[in-house]
Write an enzyme that holds these catalytic residues in place. Structure first.
Site, PDB file in Angstrom:
ATOM      1  N   SER A   1       0.854  -1.183   0.000  1.00  0.00           N
ATOM      2  CA  SER A   1       0.000   0.000   0.000  1.00  0.00           C
ATOM      3  C   SER A   1       0.884   1.225   0.000  1.00  0.00           C
ATOM      4  O   SER A   1       1.811   1.330   0.815  1.00  0.00           O
ATOM      5  CB  SER A   1      -0.900   0.013   1.239  1.00  0.00           C
ATOM      6  OG  SER A   1      -1.394   1.310   1.490  1.00  0.00           O
ATOM      7  N   GLY A   2       0.601   2.160  -0.908  1.00  0.00           N
ATOM      8  CA  GLY A   2       1.406   3.377  -0.975  1.00  0.00           C
ATOM      9  C   GLY A   2       1.232   4.256   0.245  1.00  0.00           C
ATOM     10  O   GLY A   2       2.218   4.715   0.846  1.00  0.00           O
ATOM     11  N   SER A   3      -0.024   4.526   0.657  1.00  0.00           N
ATOM     12  CA  SER A   3      -0.229   5.410   1.800  1.00  0.00           C
ATOM     13  C   SER A   3       0.325   4.797   3.081  1.00  0.00           C
ATOM     14  O   SER A   3       0.928   5.496   3.910  1.00  0.00           O
ATOM     15  CB  SER A   3      -1.722   5.731   1.963  1.00  0.00           C
ATOM     16  OG  SER A   3      -2.480   4.563   2.187  1.00  0.00           O
TER      17      SER A   3
ATOM     18  N   GLY B   1      -2.027   5.110  -2.951  1.00  0.00           N
ATOM     19  CA  GLY B   1      -0.856   4.949  -3.807  1.00  0.00           C
ATOM     20  C   GLY B   1      -1.074   3.916  -4.882  1.00  0.00           C
ATOM     21  O   GLY B   1      -0.698   4.114  -6.048  1.00  0.00           O
ATOM     22  N   THR B   2      -1.707   2.779  -4.510  1.00  0.00           N
ATOM     23  CA  THR B   2      -1.927   1.734  -5.507  1.00  0.00           C
ATOM     24  C   THR B   2      -2.953   2.177  -6.544  1.00  0.00           C
ATOM     25  O   THR B   2      -2.866   1.802  -7.716  1.00  0.00           O
ATOM     26  CB  THR B   2      -2.372   0.424  -4.830  1.00  0.00           C
ATOM     27  OG1 THR B   2      -3.415   0.706  -3.884  1.00  0.00           O
ATOM     28  CG2 THR B   2      -1.212  -0.248  -4.135  1.00  0.00           C
TER      29      THR B   2
END
Length: 353
Positions: free
Chosen positions: A91-93, A259-260
């Site tokens: 996960s980006g965040s 982010g994804t």
């Protein structure tokens, strides 16, 4: 005296998505990789995820990231991501928040200017670049997972919605990508509940009709996510902006654009021939927060064009706390949890876990 069971937390957010970083109070998990430790947590100790995302300690809109020792010597720390839908491998965040937390906790000493380090996620090693000014973490840039378009412009009839055109991207999970304006949305905050209801109906319809398989990972489960796309604005040479909203669970639209989700958008724009390596896309959420995705390169993997990318955002620390886990509390379910909690008597020093 009965041992006190406590968990040490650092609450953070990136783009509005709250990530609760577990910094201590959990025993070392079995497994020779962070991925194996994640699988143990998922299969044998899911109580931690439930405890921190449900009443009385949390809410489903949050995420939890458990810091664990890295198993790869190149990484400064490992982390396991937990969300209401389960255990995403990336996960980006959450990565932005975890990177911020390891700097604020001193696990990685801060350096003025730009510094680089590596974290170990369940998806593997993640390169991190942090930008600091006067000791403040101003930005985190992390790798997005290689992303590609699996299905382009399919159609499906959705009860209560009508005929919907969608594409499917993989960017750490499978995403349905839909044009928000075609469904009558402007992607403003007042639409949040209706967006969640519409996304849920579309995702359920797609899940009932078909499944998706990753070209190397194989079956990674039913499609869980949907990303609403606003019009793309060409802001400057090589720089684009688009309003966005990501659905992750019944009733839940992420506070951030994710982010994804941003990586998935880059994969679609590449597929459509709209961007080239070096171009950036800023996704803007219902709450006017944003992430910046950069398209760094592309390679052919069989029939797919796989987009390499980075995600940039800022994490904020919003709380540091110890929570007391009282298994006698009727609101607290310690099943699947008690065996990984570090017990201590009051006055003892909590383990860093």
């Amino acid at each position: 005296m009965k041992p006190e069971l406590t968990i040490q937390l650092m609450d953070t957010h990136a783009g509005g998505d709250v990530s609760r970083i577990v910094t201590g109070g959990i025993d070392l998990l079995p497994g020779d990789t962070v991925r194996a430790q994640m699988e143990y947590l998922r299969d044998d100790a899911d109580g931690l995820r439930k405890l921190l995302l449900e009443e009385p300690y949390g809410i489903p809109e949050m995420s939890v990231d458990l810091l664990v020792p890295a198993t790869d010597p190149r990484a400064a720390a490992g982390y396991i991501i937990m969300e209401v839908m389960g255990y995403p491998i990336y996960s980006g965040s959450n990565t932005i928040c975890t990177a911020t937390a390891v700097l604020e906790a001193g696990i990685v000493p801060k350096q003025e200017g730009r510094q680089q380090f590596v974290l170990e996620s369940p998806a593997g090693l993640v390169q991190i670049e942090a930008t600091l000014h006067d000791g403040v973490v101003e930005a985190i840039t992390c790798e997005g997972l290689p992303s590609y378009i699996h299905t382009y412009q399919a159609q499906i009839d959705v009860p209560s919605v009508g005929r919907v055109t969608y594409s499917v991207a993989y960017s750490g999970g499978f995403y349905a990508l839909v044009d928000a304006s075609e469904l009558g949305f402007d992607l403003t905050l007042d639409e949040e509940r209706r967006l969640a209801e519409t996304a849920h109906a579309i995702v359920e319809a797609i899940q009932a009709e078909r499944g998706f398989s990753h070209y190397t990972l194989g079956d990674v489960g039913p499609l869980p996510f949907l990303h609403f796309m606003g019009p793309v604005e060409h802001v400057a040479d090589g720089y684009y902006r688009s309003r966005s909203a990501t659905y992750v669970h019944p009733g839940v639209i992420c506070r951030s654009t994710t982010g994804t989700g941003t990586s998935a958008r880059l994969a679609l724009m590449n597929y459509q021939g709209l961007i080239r390596p070096g171009d950036k896309l800023e996704t803007v959420s219902l709450r006017e927060t944003g992430f910046i995705g950069e398209f760094t390169s592309v390679q052919e993997e069989g029939e797919y064009q796989v987009v390499n990318n980075t995600i940039t955002g800022k994490g904020y620390v919003i709380a540091r706390s110890d929570i007391v886990v009282n298994c006698d509390d009727p609101m607290v379910d310690c099943d699947g949890l008690h065996h990984i909690l570090s017990s201590r008597k009051k006055g003892d020093v909590a383990p860093s876990g």
